[in-house]
Design an enzyme around this catalytic site. Structure first.
Site, mmCIF file in Angstrom:
data_model
loop_
_atom_site.group_PDB
_atom_site.id
_atom_site.type_symbol
_atom_site.label_atom_id
_atom_site.label_comp_id
_atom_site.label_asym_id
_atom_site.label_seq_id
_atom_site.Cartn_x
_atom_site.Cartn_y
_atom_site.Cartn_z
ATOM 1 N N ASP A 98 -22.355 -49.387 7.945
ATOM 2 C CA ASP A 98 -21.215 -48.617 7.433
ATOM 3 C C ASP A 98 -20.654 -47.673 8.500
ATOM 4 O O ASP A 98 -19.540 -47.181 8.368
ATOM 5 C CB ASP A 98 -21.676 -47.771 6.232
ATOM 6 C CG ASP A 98 -21.043 -48.213 4.936
ATOM 7 O OD1 ASP A 98 -20.060 -48.973 4.991
ATOM 8 O OD2 ASP A 98 -21.529 -47.800 3.874
ATOM 9 N N LYS B 194 -18.247 -57.649 -1.839
ATOM 10 C CA LYS B 194 -19.024 -57.685 -0.591
ATOM 11 C C LYS B 194 -19.996 -58.855 -0.624
ATOM 12 O O LYS B 194 -20.171 -59.560 0.373
ATOM 13 C CB LYS B 194 -19.774 -56.354 -0.394
ATOM 14 C CG LYS B 194 -18.844 -55.220 0.017
ATOM 15 C CD LYS B 194 -19.487 -53.854 -0.118
ATOM 16 C CE LYS B 194 -18.461 -52.758 0.174
ATOM 17 N NZ LYS B 194 -18.932 -51.403 -0.161
ATOM 18 N N GLN C 190 -24.088 -47.749 -1.466
ATOM 19 C CA GLN C 190 -22.772 -47.724 -2.106
ATOM 20 C C GLN C 190 -22.513 -46.318 -2.671
ATOM 21 O O GLN C 190 -23.305 -45.813 -3.468
ATOM 22 C CB GLN C 190 -22.705 -48.783 -3.222
ATOM 23 C CG GLN C 190 -21.348 -48.899 -3.882
ATOM 24 C CD GLN C 190 -20.256 -49.421 -2.938
ATOM 25 O OE1 GLN C 190 -20.459 -50.341 -2.168
ATOM 26 N NE2 GLN C 190 -19.094 -48.799 -3.000
#
Ligand code: NAD
Length: 286
Positions: A123, A53, A97
């Protein structure tokens, strides 16, 4: 028949080029799109994802940094970090995460995801983002389902009027995936661990999305000839080899379109995260 294999990496690069253009336009207005990833614990797969990422963000012109904690991080510390990032105007996107370390309970994980400012929910996991998607007015859509929709579009598969089967009903993949297909006018069936005669249900589908987490579950004789098959799964088989939820060899003989694992959905997920960060930055800038 032999399926057209979609190159997720090449299509993801195309998405990333679009994002880079948007990031450049924002930078020209003095806005640097910013992403912060919260990484706790030492899960090796998470470390790999976070590195990918970071690299993708850099290539797109997005300022990304990772806030790291050990496996013993407290819930209170994570809450304080989210609060601080919510208040920081230079941070447009916040990503927690997953999975968090075992010391953080499922309820606490949910509370942290809900604490993220919905305007920074890149997200798309916040209940408010999911609610907007249900209402047909998406704000931030989860990155993996967005990537799957783009793969279908790039393959020239229009879901309108088609029968789509989504295998898996998780909040982060299966459910938003089903909603996006519904919004694209497909007739959608969602299957899960208690679905009876899964092969028969899948055999009816023009579009199959496999998001289960079971190595090579979906076999060639489950597939309607010519169907589009998108494999979201990331698994290790008995020999430790990376594979999807789809038995690639047998399905490739029957499907019209198929994504591989690796280099299928995975790179698209990261590309759509970058897309969402630019979207968040643009919205913050009005
Ligand atoms: P999850 O464990 O939260 O959900 C799995 C779903 O599969 C559940 O709804 C369950 O009911 C269903 N299921 C389990 N066994 C089944 C069976 N035998 N038949 C039918 N349904 C069954 O998983 P998730 O987070 O949705 O992820 C699914 C897979 O996708 C995993 O392999 C994960 O690693 C992968 N994934 C990949 C990406 C990517 O970017 N490529 C992103 C997210 C998840």
């Amino acid at each position: 028949m032999s399926a057209t294999i979609l190159d997720g990496r090449a299509i993801a690069l195309k998405v990333r080029a679009e994002v880079a253009q948007r990031a450049q336009a924002l930078r020209a207005r003095g806005i640097v799109p910013g992403l912060v990833v919260i990484l706790a614990g030492d899960d090796p797969a998470s470390a790999v994802y976070v590195r990918s990422k970071g690299r993708a963000a850099e290539a797109c012109g997005i300022a990304a940094r990772t806030v790291r904690f050990g496996a013993d991080v407290s819930f209170a510390t994570l809450q304080a970090t989210v609060a601080e990032l919510n208040a920081d105007p230079a941070v447009h996107g916040i990503l927690i995460q997953l999975p968090l370390p075992p010391g953080v309970s499922a309820e606490q994980t949910t509370a942290l995801l809900e604490q993220v400012d919905p305007a920074k929910d890149v997200d798309g996991f916040h209940p408010q983002s999911l609610g907007h998607l249900v209402a047909g007015e998406p704000t931030f859509v989860a990155c993996t389902p967005s990537g799957c929709m783009r793969l279908l579009a790039e393959a020239g598969v229009d879901p309108q009027g088609k029968r789509a089967v989504v295998i898996g009903r998780s909040t982060i993949v299966g459910k938003p995936m089903a909603l996006l297909l519904l919004q694209a006018h497909a007739t959608v069936t969602v299957c899960h661990s208690r679905t009876q005669d899964l092969p028969a249900v899948v055999r009816d589908a023009d579009i199959v999305i496999a998001a289960v987490g079971r190595a090579r579950l979906v076999k060639g004789d489950w597939i309607k000839p010519g169907a589009a098959v998108i494999d979201v799964g990331i698994n290790r088989d008995g020999e430790g080899k990376l594979c999807g939820d789809v038995d690639f060899e047998s399905v490739a003989l029957v499907a019209g379109v198929l994504t591989p694992v690796p280099r299928g959905v995975g790179p698209m997920t990261i590309a759509y995260l970058m897309h969402n960060v630019c979207l968040a930055a643009a919205r913050a800038a009005g």
